[in-house]
Design a protein around this motif. Structure first.
Motif, short mmCIF file in Angstrom:
data_model
loop_
_atom_site.label_atom_id
_atom_site.label_comp_id
_atom_site.label_asym_id
_atom_site.label_seq_id
_atom_site.Cartn_x
_atom_site.Cartn_y
_atom_site.Cartn_z
N LEU A 85 0.79 -1.24 0.00
CA LEU A 85 0.00 0.00 0.00
C LEU A 85 0.81 1.28 0.00
CD1 LEU A 85 -2.74 -1.06 2.59
CD2 LEU A 85 -2.85 -1.23 0.11
N LEU A 86 2.04 1.22 0.52
CA LEU A 86 2.82 2.45 0.65
C LEU A 86 3.83 2.55 -0.49
CD1 LEU A 86 3.59 2.38 4.50
CD2 LEU A 86 1.62 3.38 3.31
N PRO A 87 4.21 3.77 -0.87
CA PRO A 87 3.72 5.06 -0.38
C PRO A 87 2.67 5.70 -1.28
CG PRO A 87 5.72 5.38 -1.62
CD PRO A 87 5.38 3.92 -1.73
N TYR A 88 2.26 5.01 -2.36
CA TYR A 88 1.47 5.67 -3.40
C TYR A 88 -0.03 5.67 -3.14
CZ TYR A 88 5.92 4.98 -5.72
OH TYR A 88 7.26 4.97 -6.03
N HIS A 89 -0.53 4.71 -2.40
CA HIS A 89 -1.98 4.56 -2.30
C HIS A 89 -2.57 5.14 -1.02
CE1 HIS A 89 -1.79 2.08 -5.86
NE2 HIS A 89 -0.83 1.36 -5.29
N CYS A 90 -1.82 5.10 0.08
CA CYS A 90 -2.34 5.65 1.34
C CYS A 90 -1.19 6.00 2.26
CB CYS A 90 -3.30 4.66 2.00
SG CYS A 90 -2.59 3.06 2.30
N THR A 91 -1.54 6.50 3.43
CA THR A 91 -0.55 6.94 4.41
C THR A 91 -0.83 6.24 5.74
OG1 THR A 91 -0.49 9.11 3.36
CG2 THR A 91 0.43 8.95 5.59
N PRO A 92 0.19 5.75 6.44
CA PRO A 92 -0.05 5.10 7.73
C PRO A 92 -0.41 6.13 8.80
CG PRO A 92 2.30 5.21 7.29
CD PRO A 92 1.62 5.70 6.04
N LEU A 93 -1.34 5.78 9.67
CA LEU A 93 -1.68 6.63 10.80
C LEU A 93 -0.69 6.40 11.94
CD1 LEU A 93 -5.59 6.42 11.07
CD2 LEU A 93 -4.20 8.22 10.03
N ASN A 94 -0.53 7.41 12.78
CA ASN A 94 0.32 7.33 13.97
C ASN A 94 1.75 6.94 13.60
OD1 ASN A 94 0.64 7.60 16.78
ND2 ASN A 94 0.43 5.40 17.10
N ASP A 95 2.23 7.45 12.46
CA ASP A 95 3.59 7.17 11.98
C ASP A 95 3.86 5.68 11.86
OD1 ASP A 95 4.36 9.82 11.71
OD2 ASP A 95 5.00 9.96 13.80
N GLY A 96 2.81 4.93 11.55
CA GLY A 96 2.97 3.49 11.35
C GLY A 96 3.01 2.68 12.62
N ARG A 97 2.78 3.33 13.77
CA ARG A 97 2.78 2.59 15.03
C ARG A 97 1.39 2.04 15.35
NH1 ARG A 97 5.70 7.19 16.33
NH2 ARG A 97 3.95 8.06 17.49
N LYS A 98 1.36 1.05 16.21
CA LYS A 98 0.10 0.41 16.57
C LYS A 98 -0.78 1.36 17.36
CE LYS A 98 0.36 -3.07 19.38
NZ LYS A 98 0.62 -4.42 19.92
N LEU A 99 -2.08 1.26 17.16
CA LEU A 99 -3.05 2.12 17.83
C LEU A 99 -3.87 1.31 18.84
CD1 LEU A 99 -4.04 3.73 14.51
CD2 LEU A 99 -3.41 5.15 16.45
N ASN A 100 -4.38 2.00 19.85
CA ASN A 100 -5.27 1.39 20.83
C ASN A 100 -6.68 1.97 20.68
OD1 ASN A 100 -3.27 -0.24 22.18
ND2 ASN A 100 -2.46 1.66 23.03
N TYR A 101 -7.68 1.23 21.16
CA TYR A 101 -9.08 1.63 20.98
C TYR A 101 -9.48 2.71 21.99
CZ TYR A 101 -9.38 -2.50 18.05
OH TYR A 101 -9.18 -3.42 17.06
N ASP A 102 -10.40 3.56 21.56
CA ASP A 102 -10.94 4.62 22.42
C ASP A 102 -12.08 4.04 23.24
OD1 ASP A 102 -11.96 6.84 23.61
OD2 ASP A 102 -12.25 8.01 21.77
N SER A 103 -11.83 3.86 24.53
CA SER A 103 -12.84 3.22 25.39
C SER A 103 -14.05 4.11 25.63
CB SER A 103 -12.20 2.83 26.72
OG SER A 103 -11.69 3.98 27.38
N GLU A 104 -13.98 5.38 25.24
CA GLU A 104 -15.11 6.29 25.43
C GLU A 104 -16.21 6.03 24.40
OE1 GLU A 104 -15.39 8.54 27.91
OE2 GLU A 104 -13.52 7.73 28.72
#
Length: 763
Positions: A85-104
């Motif tokens: 997918l990179l770099p032509y089709h999309c951009t990674p979120l959070n600089d490519g680092r793993k994300l956690n869920y928003d418990s709210e």
């Protein structure tokens, strides 16, 4: 996982009850719609396979989420998706680092329940969706075809063949190593370039300097910009042995300087930087290079690095040589910085490093130091770069960390610093692959795919053991931890692959047995006894480690024997019998009681009596049996096999000649010498047991027609020092026992005999 919970999550994520951008409908867990690829991803989601699902935020952008039910699968597949997918089709979120869920949010709470390890995400323009679905289709099809990896038995591939090749070299099984090399070539497992690398290592391990030098491959390999360190050292060592060694040994450094200038052109790009090449031969050759360029500062630097007396004498001569030239013009600080940048661009990292020594502190200076340390990965360059980084202001440090390239360099260095401070690092904080991090992650993660991938990286790269005292201590502790851990079946199988690779690299150290690694040898040996497969190579490793440890400390001889005896408590086989014989000889020499050795001798001789055919081996079993007062009837049976099988003696083909055996174990070397002269009285055999390069050791080498070198526990200074006197008259003994020494000579005689027969047929 609850299927209904998955459905709730999908309904929210895909906005089915809202704007429903993908026109989906659902009945229970059955989904329908026009986008077949999306429906395929939903199916994977329900089946607990890694899946990528979209969330259209508006008509302008789409978020793409990677979900997997295991953390190691997340890491594995995000690396794959980055390539798709990179770099032509999309951009990674959070600089490519793993994300956690928003418990709210409700979606976040359900997501956390389904995938507690988190997720990865990308963002794209809506108009890119069609292209991305095409890329995901390819990724999904490849993943569906991915075979399940069995850790019970590795497939024969480049990784396993190369690993066995290195093991054979360490155990000095030259023909076996050659067969693996041929298989690698014939099966097209290697590029032509890598085949040349491995062939060079095979030849250099045997000291075949003439063959390397005269090969067309020498100049080809010397012209490569970046080559493995072992290959780099082997090429420089070949040049030294062929062009400089003999005049250096005689103290005629003026002749060496002349020879260097005449043949320097063949070294190509090999002398760009000495920073990661601290082996004595390399330092000497780089010293001649520095002198030829009038670089006094480099010579002084090499003088501080070396502890070898001959190297120091060479540098003293070269310093006088340089000082006879005109003074170099003074270079301004600004000119030094610009020249350092140019040197860095030209891959002349040592020159850049030395130029920066006189430059004032600045972001530019630290950036270059960081780049040099990444390229060379030496303790010196890394520590200097970190020291200067810490001297920057917080604002300057933040600026460096904002720059994409320098940020990566500094993260690597800071993680390296943490490791040296004994702060354990996981794969989430560093991409560095070496044995310390591999064993740490082996204990603390269950990502077996990543661990196997890292083994492949370790197999290809060099320098996976940091030989500083702190790093060796850390590595020892992590190895010791494995010994008390309860391992799963997958861990055991993976460890059985990793252990021979690790021991191979451990024993490739020129200074083996290295006193500062004594504790590491101890723990490695323990792990090998507990988890290693009882095959031929592991038995060889166990014996070499045992002998190395006994060279350093003999007080644990009974403990080591108990472990070796337990190792040999298996059904006797031909393939292990030679190591049993060597072990019994070794422990007899170190004072173990005959009553402890006799049962093992009796068990193995009794089981293999009808199958032992080699006359040299039979005689060794007889001699050992007599020394330990073994069963007399079995000794008589062995003697009968000797008298009934009087074939042509291979040693009879030897002419009048002088042979020297270099070994630290005097008794087996003397016994081997006596047996050789008994079989051929025309041969004179001397034994040299000097642990250092003495005048006597040099005289023996200079005046011998043939040299048998026992490298086990041999001083590197001695083997390095006598090598200039040896051309094609060097034989390596696979062990320090008398049998190994005699067999090395027999193999040489067999080769000479075969050549004579072939020549007679040709003529």
């Amino acid at each position: 996982m609850s299927q209904s919970l998955k459905t709730k999550f999908l309904l929210l994520l895909l906005q089915v009850n809202g704007v429903n951008p993908y026109h989906l409908s659902v009945n229970g867990n059955e989904w329908s719609g026009k986008n077949d690829e999306l429906l395929g991803m939903i199916k994977r989601f329900y089946e607990d396979n890694p899946a990528v699902l979209p969330f259209r935020n508006n008509q302008k952008e789409t978020f793409w989420f990677l979900f997997a039910h295991k953390d190691y699968l997340l890491g594995q597949h995000v690396r794959e998706l980055d390539h798709f997918l990179l770099p032509y089709h999309c951009t990674p979120l959070n600089d490519g680092r793993k994300l956690n869920y928003d418990s709210e949010k409700r979606l976040g709470r359900i997501g956390h329940e389904l995938f507690p390890d988190g997720y990865y995400a990308y963002v794209s323009k809506v108009e890119q969706e069609e292209n991305i679905w095409g890329r995901l289709r390819l990724w999904r099809r490849l993943d569906d075809r991915r075979p399940n990896i069995s850790y019970d038995e590795l497939k024969v591939n480049a990784f396993t063949l190369r690993s066995r090749f290195y093991q054979a070299i360490v155990l000095q099984k030259w023909e076996e190593a050659k067969s693996y090399l041929n298989t690698l070539q014939q099966g097209k497992y290697l590029s032509d370039e890598n085949y040349k690398f491995l062939t060079l290592l095979w030849l250099s391990a045997q000291g075949k300097w003439d063959r390397i030098w005269e090969s067309d491959d020498f100049e080809i390999l010397a012209g490569f910009g970046k080559i493995p360190i072992q290959v780099h050292i082997a090429l420089i060592r070949t040049f030294y042995q062929r062009k400089l060694s003999k005049s250096d040994i005689l103290g005629r450094y003026d002749l060496s300087m002349k020879a260097f200038k005449e043949s320097r052109y063949k070294l190509g790009t090999l002398l760009r930087s000495q920073l990661s090449l601290d082996e004595e031969t390399s330092i000497r050759v780089f010293a001649y290079e520095a002198a030829s360029k009038g670089q006094e500062d480099k010579l002084e630097r090499y003088q501080e690095k070396t502890k070898d007396e001959i190297t120091k004498d060479i540098i003293e001569f070269l310093l006088l040589y340089v000082q006879t030239n005109k003074e170099k013009p003074i270079i301004s600080i600004n000119d030094k910085l610009e020249r350092a940048k140019q040197c860095f661009t030209n891959h002349e990292y040592e020159d850049a490093f030395l130029l920066l020594n006189g430059v004032d502190l600045s972001i530019d200076k630290v950036r270059l130091l960081a780049g040099i340390s990444i390229m060379e990965e030496t303790e010196e360059t890394c520590s200097v770069a970190l020291k200067h980084y810490e001297m920057l202001s917080e604002q300057e440090q933040r600026q460096l960390m904002k720059e994409p390239q320098s940020k990566g360099w500094m993260i690597y260095l800071l993680n390296l610093q943490k490791e040296n401070e004994s702060l354990l690092i996981t794969t989430e904080t560093t991409d560095r692959v070496d044995w310390y991090n591999w064993f740490y992650n082996f204990i603390h993660t269950s990502d077996f795919d990543l661990l196997e991938e890292h083994l492949t990286t370790i197999d290809v790269q060099q320098g996976n053991i940091n030989w500083s005292i702190t790093s060796l201590s850390n590595l020892s502790e992590i190895i010791a931890t494995i010994g008390i851990e309860s391992l799963s079946s997958m861990q055991k199988s993976l460890l059985q692959t990793a252990l021979p690779m690790f021991v191979t690299e451990l024993m490739q150290d020129d200074y083996f047995p290295n006193e500062k690694a004594n504790e590491l040898y101890e723990y490695t040996r323990e792990i090998l006894c507990i988890h290693g497969k009882r095959n031929e190579n592991n038995t060889g490793f166990l014996l070499r480690l045992t002998e190395g440890l006994l060279c350093l400390e003999i007080s644990k001889v009974h403990l080591y024997w108990n472990q070796v005896e337990s190792w040999f408590n298996v059904f006797p086989t031909d393939r292990l019998s030679s190591y049993v014989l060597e072990s019994l000889e070794l422990f007899k020499e170190y004072g173990l009681g005959d009553d402890l050795l006799q049962p093992v001798w009796t068990n193995w001789v009794g089981s293999l009596l009808d199958r032992i055919a080699n006359q040299t081996v039979i005689q060794s079993w007889i001699d050992l049996g007599n020394r330990i007062s073994a069963n007399s009837s079995m000794i008589d049976a062995l003697n009968e096999k000797i008298t009934s099988n009087r074939d042509m003696d291979l040693l009879e083909v030897l002419p009048n000649m002088s042979i020297t055996i270099y070994s630290l174990r005097e008794k087996p070397a003397q016994r081997a010498a006596q047996r050789i002269t008994k079989r051929n009285p025309n041969v004179k055999v001397k034994v040299c047991t000097d642990s250092k390069l003495t005048n006597e050791a040099k005289a023996y080498a200079r005046n011998s027609d043939l040299v048998i070198l026992v490298t086990t526990c041999m001083s590197h200074a001695l083997t390095f020092g006598i090598s200039p006197y040896l051309d094609d008259n060097l034989l390596y003994s696979r062990s320090s026992g008398e049998t190994g020494i005699i067999e090395a000579l027999e193999e040489y005689c067999q080769e000479q005999y075969d050549n004579q027969v072939m020549s007679s047929h040709v003529s």
